[in-house]
Write a protein that holds these residues in place. Sequence first.
Motif, mmCIF file in Angstrom:
data_model
loop_
_atom_site.group_PDB
_atom_site.id
_atom_site.type_symbol
_atom_site.label_atom_id
_atom_site.label_comp_id
_atom_site.label_asym_id
_atom_site.label_seq_id
_atom_site.Cartn_x
_atom_site.Cartn_y
_atom_site.Cartn_z
ATOM 1 N N SER A 169 17.936 5.172 -7.207
ATOM 2 C CA SER A 169 17.939 4.131 -5.973
ATOM 3 C C SER A 169 17.108 4.581 -4.750
ATOM 4 N N ALA A 170 17.431 5.864 -4.354
ATOM 5 C CA ALA A 170 16.769 6.467 -3.010
ATOM 6 C C ALA A 170 15.184 6.423 -3.359
ATOM 7 N N LEU A 171 14.916 7.151 -4.469
ATOM 8 C CA LEU A 171 13.539 7.284 -4.924
ATOM 9 C C LEU A 171 12.778 5.926 -5.092
ATOM 10 N N SER A 172 13.256 4.890 -5.581
ATOM 11 C CA SER A 172 12.725 3.736 -5.688
ATOM 12 C C SER A 172 13.064 2.422 -4.361
ATOM 13 N N TYR A 173 13.845 3.042 -3.674
ATOM 14 C CA TYR A 173 14.018 2.117 -2.299
ATOM 15 C C TYR A 173 14.847 0.952 -2.963
ATOM 16 N N ASN A 174 15.566 1.096 -3.722
ATOM 17 C CA ASN A 174 16.152 0.151 -4.432
ATOM 18 C C ASN A 174 17.931 -0.144 -3.879
ATOM 19 N N TYR A 204 0.856 -1.267 0.077
ATOM 20 C CA TYR A 204 -0.025 0.000 0.089
ATOM 21 C C TYR A 204 0.948 1.303 0.183
ATOM 22 N N ASP A 205 0.459 2.316 -0.646
ATOM 23 C CA ASP A 205 1.122 3.558 -0.754
ATOM 24 C C ASP A 205 0.258 4.716 -0.927
ATOM 25 N N PHE A 206 0.557 5.932 -0.477
ATOM 26 C CA PHE A 206 -0.110 6.989 -0.815
ATOM 27 C C PHE A 206 0.540 7.660 -2.052
ATOM 28 N N LEU A 207 -0.151 8.028 -3.017
ATOM 29 C CA LEU A 207 0.137 8.503 -4.241
ATOM 30 C C LEU A 207 0.211 10.183 -4.079
ATOM 31 N N SER A 208 1.160 10.651 -3.281
ATOM 32 C CA SER A 208 1.490 11.976 -3.063
ATOM 33 C C SER A 208 2.409 12.439 -4.187
ATOM 34 N N PRO A 209 2.297 13.668 -4.614
ATOM 35 C CA PRO A 209 3.081 14.262 -5.820
ATOM 36 C C PRO A 209 4.505 14.478 -5.498
ATOM 37 N N THR A 210 4.929 13.948 -4.265
ATOM 38 C CA THR A 210 6.399 14.381 -3.894
ATOM 39 C C THR A 210 7.418 13.210 -4.785
ATOM 40 N N HIS A 211 7.134 11.807 -4.803
ATOM 41 C CA HIS A 211 8.049 11.130 -5.335
ATOM 42 C C HIS A 211 8.260 11.483 -6.814
ATOM 43 N N SER A 212 6.991 11.833 -7.671
ATOM 44 C CA SER A 212 7.150 11.907 -9.105
ATOM 45 C C SER A 212 7.670 13.362 -9.293
ATOM 46 N N HIS A 213 7.514 14.520 -8.489
ATOM 47 C CA HIS A 213 8.272 15.457 -8.443
ATOM 48 C C HIS A 213 9.773 15.495 -8.207
ATOM 49 N N SER A 215 3.220 8.120 -17.033
ATOM 50 C CA SER A 215 3.664 6.724 -17.399
ATOM 51 C C SER A 215 5.076 6.262 -16.658
ATOM 52 N N GLY A 216 5.420 5.430 -16.040
ATOM 53 C CA GLY A 216 6.705 4.966 -15.593
ATOM 54 C C GLY A 216 7.071 5.546 -14.184
ATOM 55 N N HIS A 217 6.215 6.400 -13.630
ATOM 56 C CA HIS A 217 6.624 6.931 -12.384
ATOM 57 C C HIS A 217 6.098 6.019 -11.382
ATOM 58 N N HIS A 218 5.427 5.017 -11.647
ATOM 59 C CA HIS A 218 4.709 4.162 -10.609
ATOM 60 C C HIS A 218 6.130 3.403 -10.046
ATOM 61 N N LEU A 219 7.173 3.434 -10.629
ATOM 62 C CA LEU A 219 8.469 2.689 -10.247
ATOM 63 C C LEU A 219 8.988 3.509 -8.917
ATOM 64 N N VAL A 220 8.465 4.440 -8.709
ATOM 65 C CA VAL A 220 9.225 5.186 -7.550
ATOM 66 C C VAL A 220 8.213 5.257 -6.337
ATOM 67 N N PRO A 235 14.703 -0.443 -14.418
ATOM 68 C CA PRO A 235 13.654 0.465 -14.448
ATOM 69 C C PRO A 235 13.842 1.817 -14.596
ATOM 70 N N LEU A 236 15.137 2.696 -14.557
ATOM 71 C CA LEU A 236 15.516 3.646 -14.854
ATOM 72 C C LEU A 236 15.508 3.810 -16.602
ATOM 73 N N ILE A 237 15.900 2.608 -16.968
ATOM 74 C CA ILE A 237 15.996 2.613 -18.611
ATOM 75 C C ILE A 237 14.364 2.442 -19.188
ATOM 76 N N LEU A 238 13.589 1.947 -18.261
ATOM 77 C CA LEU A 238 12.213 1.807 -18.687
ATOM 78 C C LEU A 238 11.618 3.295 -18.587
ATOM 79 N N VAL A 239 11.977 3.905 -17.562
ATOM 80 C CA VAL A 239 11.197 5.473 -17.338
ATOM 81 C C VAL A 239 11.887 6.176 -18.761
ATOM 82 N N LEU A 240 13.159 6.230 -19.077
ATOM 83 C CA LEU A 240 13.682 6.958 -20.174
ATOM 84 C C LEU A 240 13.180 6.673 -21.519
#
Length: 453
Positions: A340-345, A108-117, A165-170, A370-375
Amino acid sequence: MLPSLRSPAARLLRSSLVAWPSTFAAAHTASSPALSPASTGASISRGFKTSARLYQEPIVDTTDCSKLSDKDLNEGLQHETAESRAGKPFNVEYLRESMARRPHRATYDFLSPTHSHLLNIALWDALPREARAGNIPDSAVSEEASISQFFLPSASTSETHELPSGHHLVYFPLQRPISLLEPDGTDPNQSPNVPFVRRMWAGGALNFRKPQNMQLNGGRSVCVERLDTPNMVMRGGWGREKIFVDVVRRYGAIVADLDLNPSVTEPSKLLGLENKVWEDCDFEERRTLVFMRAKDDVPEEDASAPAKKPKTEERIIKSSKEPEYSFAFTPTPTLLFQFSALSYNAHAIHLDVNYCRNVEGHRDLLVHGPLILVLMLSAIRSRNTSSQIPPSRFIRTFEYRNIAPLYANEELRVCVRRNVLERAAEEPSAQWDVWVENNRGSICARGTAIAHA
């Protein structure tokens, strides 16, 4: 539902070092098995038969692993591991059954704009303006411009944004203490474990069904994950086996009532919510991971065999077509750390250069799969010229594969080319090819998107 790895195309692709899923099949989630507190795969037929030609000798153990007790199954796994170290082939059926009994996982997570930002800020220097997600004002940075454009938007605004699209990874990070991670910092729930301890991100697929439901408004969402063990595959001869594991994740933003009714957090009611997301998700993802033995667990070459010529350089794969759009940049260790920090990897191949060189045998830090996927998704999103289609809804489906590593401190180029135009019954769609080249112009990742025309 996302594609099976048993298609002819997938069987061919898996013969290389890194594999990828086949094309998307039509969604049929109504027939998908419901989740249960126990194994989600126990009711699925396991008709996999190991091909004897891949091994030095055929596997003669015909034990029906699905009928074994947990104790007997664990003993069988220990026996197979010991036998494999003695040079005998590994019976993957023990491994398949063991992984099938792992329960599904809900994050479970809260979709705050922080991580996407913050992801937008991390990629600000890498992405051209048209490829950015757009949560930061487009005003160009100059000596006179204020850096306030990078501040998180005010919480008082009533405007909300859809998850790019792709920002779900963080979001939906792995929630385990350090003591419960693998030694290399990865997720043990997805791993076959000893002796297959080295992990790489081989590819995957995305199906954006209802992206408009994933709003960055602070609402609660859930990711339900299970292992697709019936399609788990082992390739390669003894000592050089590769285990391909598919992780299926389904996301949904339909659990807002959790905060309004505390009784909903009862396990049985949570399970009902998770089943609902599994059966009718907002988007679905398949991640294909490949696991291998440790470098020091690979057998030595036969001394009596003819000596092989030393490998002097990497194989180069050139694109047969020129892109219609591309951008280039050099990923830095700082960018890899921030992602790595944003995706907790915590995977060491992205963080520890000594580990990369001395344990994994790479020359530098590896760029995240995952970063290649975002790109790649960012490059495709830049092709949206319609004012009627929000950027988050431009891409409908996407499948991709990683072919070779990309390294920090080496320039890469992301390329896009329109392939064919398809006419659906009511709505036209376009197919886009996207690939990523290394500093020698060799393709290291490629994918195909179906997007709005």
